[in-house]
Structure formats: structure tokens, C-alpha cells
Design a protein around this motif. Structure first.
Motif: not given
Ligand code: SF4
Ligand code: SF4
Length: 154
Positions: A50, A60, A46, A69-70
Motif C-alpha cells: 500500500s 501511497l 493494509y 492503491f486505495f
């Protein structure tokens, strides 16, 4: 993903059941530590944006608005874009399992699993917690699932 303060925890005996309601609260303004193998998997896949370094480990990345971020939003629900490969710390949330009563509470945190006694707590801020007398589903299915995850260590 989780705080380290015992005051933020509740022993399992005060909980009727738990089910994630996808409120996204645990994915906002929480630092998610990565096991080294998670870092080695996520960063190349990623990209360097990330993740972010901490003093002893990687985390993260937290975006400027506090979101992981996700984290994505779909309608009123929050969705993890790496749900099937999310880090151990995310998969354990809101449960905290230990072999010692290091977060206090004593007996209400004891949980017998096989021949061993564990201390099981939940992070109070989780919106999926229903407080009350523990249900059979919680005792026989939910807690054992998290103890197994804790024992697997990954
Ligand atoms: S805070 Fe609890 S209910 Fe909300 S997304 Fe996280 S685990 Fe699910
Ligand atoms: S990886 Fe997924 S579950 Fe973990 S904090 Fe980020 S959005 Fe939430």
C-alpha cells in the motif's frame, strides 16, 4: 496529491465555491506523501504494497495504471477505500494554505481568520471548483474548515 508549482494554483478570491464531485482526478497520477504517523498506521493495516518509499518520506503506492492503491470505481464515481482515514495531503486537497504568500498572487490570496492572515489557494485542476465571486458559504464555512485542518497539521 498536489503539485508544487504556483502556476497550478488559483487564489481563493477567484473562486465562488468548492465541493468535491468525486471525479477521482486527484487520486490518479498524484504522489501522496505520508506523515510518519500515517505511514505507521497504514502500512501495518493494509500491507507493504500500500506504500512506497521516496527519497525522504513514504508515499501511497501508485498502481501501474496511475491510480492510487486505495482508489476504487463505483459506477461513474471514484471512491476512496480509506475515506475515513485518508492522509492529511488528501484531506487538504485542493486547498493550499500558508502563512506566507509563497505561491504569489498577493492580496487575492489573503484570508483573514481570527487575528491572523493566511494565504489560501486551490489547485486549479480540481473539478469541484466553481470560479466566480466568492460566496458567503465559501468564505464562512468552506475556507475556515481547511484553515482549521491546516492548523491541526494532521
Ligand atoms: S479533483 Fe477535486 S472534485 Fe475531483 S475527487 Fe479530487 S477533490 Fe474531488
Ligand atoms: S487515499 Fe483516497 S483520497 Fe487519497 S489519493 Fe488515495 S484514493 Fe485518493
Amino acid at each position: 496529491m498536489s503539485s508544487t508549482q504556483g502556476e497550478s494554483l488559483v487564489p481563493w478570491r477567484l473562486v465562488e465555491n468548492w465541493r468535491c464531485v468525486s471525479c477521482g482526478r486527484c487520486c490518479i497520477n498524484h504522489r501522496v506523501p505520508l506523515l510518519f504517523k500515517e505511514y505507521a498506521r497504514i502500512e501495518p493495516k493494509y500491507g507493504p504494497r500500500s506504500v512506497e518509499p521516496g527519497e525522504k518520506e513514504f508515499y501511497l503506492r501508485i498502481l501501474p495504471d496511475g491510480r492510487c492503491f486505495f482508489l476504487s470505481k463505483r459506477g461513474t464515481l471514484f471512491i476512496c477505500r480509506i475515506h475515513d482515514e485518508k492522509p492529511y495531503a488528501c484531506r487538504m486537497f485542493p486547498f493550499r494554505v500558508s502563512k506566507t504568500a509563497k505561491y504569489g498572487y498577493g492580496e487575492p490570496s489573503f484570508f483573514q481568520y481570527g487575528d491572523e492572515t493566511f494565504n489560501v489557494y486551490l489547485e486549479k485542476e480540481c473539478q469541484g471548483i466553481v470560479f466566480g465571486e466568492p460566496s458567503l458559504e465559501f468564505i464562512n464555512r468552506v475556507i475556515p474548515r481547511f484553515i482549521q485542518l491546516y492548523l491541526s497539521g494532521c
